[in-house]
Design a protein around this motif. Structure first.
Motif, PDB file in Angstrom:
ATOM      1  N   GLN A 174       5.460   0.289   8.093  1.00  0.00           N
ATOM      2  CA  GLN A 174       4.137   0.848   7.836  1.00  0.00           C
ATOM      3  C   GLN A 174       4.027   2.203   8.509  1.00  0.00           C
ATOM      4  OE1 GLN A 174       1.152  -1.979   8.900  1.00  0.00           O
ATOM      5  NE2 GLN A 174       1.850  -3.477   7.413  1.00  0.00           N
ATOM      6  N   LYS A 175       3.595   3.198   7.753  1.00  0.00           N
ATOM      7  CA  LYS A 175       3.456   4.561   8.287  1.00  0.00           C
ATOM      8  C   LYS A 175       2.197   4.692   9.083  1.00  0.00           C
ATOM      9  CE  LYS A 175       6.028   6.586   4.546  1.00  0.00           C
ATOM     10  NZ  LYS A 175       6.085   7.510   3.479  1.00  0.00           N
ATOM     11  N   SER A 225       0.846  -1.188   0.000  1.00  0.00           N
ATOM     12  CA  SER A 225       0.000   0.000   0.000  1.00  0.00           C
ATOM     13  C   SER A 225       0.884   1.241   0.000  1.00  0.00           C
ATOM     14  CB  SER A 225      -0.916  -0.001   1.225  1.00  0.00           C
ATOM     15  OG  SER A 225      -0.171   0.241   2.398  1.00  0.00           O
ATOM     16  N   GLU A 264       1.063   3.397   2.198  1.00  0.00           N
ATOM     17  CA  GLU A 264       1.564   3.684   3.543  1.00  0.00           C
ATOM     18  C   GLU A 264       2.740   2.791   3.930  1.00  0.00           C
ATOM     19  OE1 GLU A 264      -2.086   3.029   3.571  1.00  0.00           O
ATOM     20  OE2 GLU A 264      -2.325   5.114   2.972  1.00  0.00           O
ATOM     21  N   GLU A 265       3.136   1.870   3.065  1.00  0.00           N
ATOM     22  CA  GLU A 265       4.234   0.965   3.381  1.00  0.00           C
ATOM     23  C   GLU A 265       5.509   1.362   2.638  1.00  0.00           C
ATOM     24  OE1 GLU A 265       1.853  -3.159   4.267  1.00  0.00           O
ATOM     25  OE2 GLU A 265       2.647  -2.852   2.274  1.00  0.00           O
TER      26      GLU A 265
END
Length: 60
Positions: free
Chosen positions: A59-60, A4, A6-7
């Motif tokens: 992961q954020k 994703s 966010e990763e």
């Protein structure tokens, strides 16, 4: 594997001293090559060798 937005993959290099067998993990640097002599060992007077290059998903 699908990532994703966010990763992020963070790359690491593991160096091992063949003289004292100590391992050191550091951030990957461009030009790192497996089994290449890398740097002076901070534990003894040996020279470390790049043993592993891998990535971890952050992961954020």
């Amino acid at each position: 594997m699908i990532f994703s937005k966010e990763e992020t993959i963070l790359a690491y290099t593991v160096e091992k001293c063949p003289k004292c067998n100590k391992l050191n993990r550091r951030d990957f640097s461009e030009g790192d090559i497996l089994f290449m002599s890398s740097s002076d060992c901070s534990f003894c007077d040996g020279i470390t060798v790049i043993e592993k290059i891998y990535g971890e998903i952050f992961q954020k």
